[in-house]
Design an enzyme around this catalytic site. Sequence first.
Site, PDB file in Angstrom:
ATOM      1  N   LEU A  51     -16.715  73.246  -0.254  1.00  0.00           N
ATOM      2  CA  LEU A  51     -17.166  73.731  -1.550  1.00  0.00           C
ATOM      3  C   LEU A  51     -16.962  75.232  -1.707  1.00  0.00           C
ATOM      4  O   LEU A  51     -16.702  75.721  -2.806  1.00  0.00           O
ATOM      5  CB  LEU A  51     -18.650  73.389  -1.758  1.00  0.00           C
ATOM      6  CG  LEU A  51     -19.009  71.911  -1.832  1.00  0.00           C
ATOM      7  CD1 LEU A  51     -20.516  71.741  -1.926  1.00  0.00           C
ATOM      8  CD2 LEU A  51     -18.325  71.242  -3.017  1.00  0.00           C
ATOM      9  N   GLY A  52     -17.123  75.984  -0.627  1.00  0.00           N
ATOM     10  CA  GLY A  52     -16.988  77.436  -0.722  1.00  0.00           C
ATOM     11  C   GLY A  52     -17.117  78.087   0.635  1.00  0.00           C
ATOM     12  O   GLY A  52     -17.683  77.517   1.569  1.00  0.00           O
ATOM     13  N   ASP A 177     -28.043  90.222  -0.519  1.00  0.00           N
ATOM     14  CA  ASP A 177     -26.694  89.971  -1.043  1.00  0.00           C
ATOM     15  C   ASP A 177     -26.769  89.391  -2.453  1.00  0.00           C
ATOM     16  O   ASP A 177     -26.138  88.383  -2.759  1.00  0.00           O
ATOM     17  CB  ASP A 177     -25.927  89.040  -0.110  1.00  0.00           C
ATOM     18  CG  ASP A 177     -24.413  89.077  -0.341  1.00  0.00           C
ATOM     19  OD1 ASP A 177     -23.920  90.083  -0.889  1.00  0.00           O
ATOM     20  OD2 ASP A 177     -23.730  88.116   0.025  1.00  0.00           O
TER      21      ASP A 177
END
Length: 327
Positions: A51-52, A177
């Site tokens: 997915l990533g 982040d």
Amino acid sequence: MNDRLPAAAAANLTYFAFASAATPAAPRGTARPVGALPELLGGRYRIERLLGVGGMGAVYRARDLLREQFGDPEPWVALKTLSDDCADYPDAHALLYSEFALTARVNHRHVVRLFNFEVDSASQRAFITLELLKGPTLDQLLDERPGGLPWAELRDIAVPLLEAVAHAHSLGVLHGDLKPGNLLLAADGLRLFDFGLGQAVAGRLPGLPRLCRERITAWTPRYAAAELLDGAPLAAAADVYALGCLLFELCSGSHPFGRLDARQAREQALDCQLQRPANLPTHCWPALRTALALDPIQRRIDVAGLLAAFRAPTQSWLRRWLRPVPG
């Protein structure tokens, strides 16, 4: 459930988690290499597709065969594990567990919901299972809306985001982040995810290990406060700066300092040149402007202060025109 284990018992947990029952303990000071990612993890989760990929980890769509066996019509989960480049680093799995523990403690409707932290004994792969979400991330939304979002849409994103981060900070959890790519618009609302660079505020959550993060400099430059880029430890004020950049970008379509990071912007004193984006109500600008201060001493606002500004009702031009003039 909240009782802490005695020190002697706790000291054995790391080896117990990473070892299969039939394998003797490795000598102290050695690390068993992590194997390639198998198709089936933990005898239960079948990897379907990537997915990533982030700075340290990769997220996959996986099918939970146990849930499927019991007839669950939606047996899919997201599964996060360390990337091959990071999996063999000392303490890498402890960092992944730290992400799991921090995120699980936040427990907020606008933070991604985690299920388990597990280890595949055959490959020695640690992984996290979490809810599988569908929807665009905010960076994808910004690509489609280069002029930024009108106030009504912006507020519907900003308030849940600020609620989630304010709640995390109240528990002593820092994200580290905050950026558009770590926020997703699911069908039932916003989700904040990826606490991989997060940590607990000093003195809070004492049951978690205090890990050395000096060698991890994976801050996203455009959203990292200048003090982080200078080597200072993560603090709540750095999350505030990242939120300022993110909110400015959502309402204007552009990062407040373009392609420059905070140190470059500081060298040119660009924060003195900032102007209120047209889509942002006047009453929100002082709070957002303060959050964008490049000097942390001048960043005299917390997430709760930002939230109060973005929650405040916007006065119509007619109400302002009809306001009585002080005598």
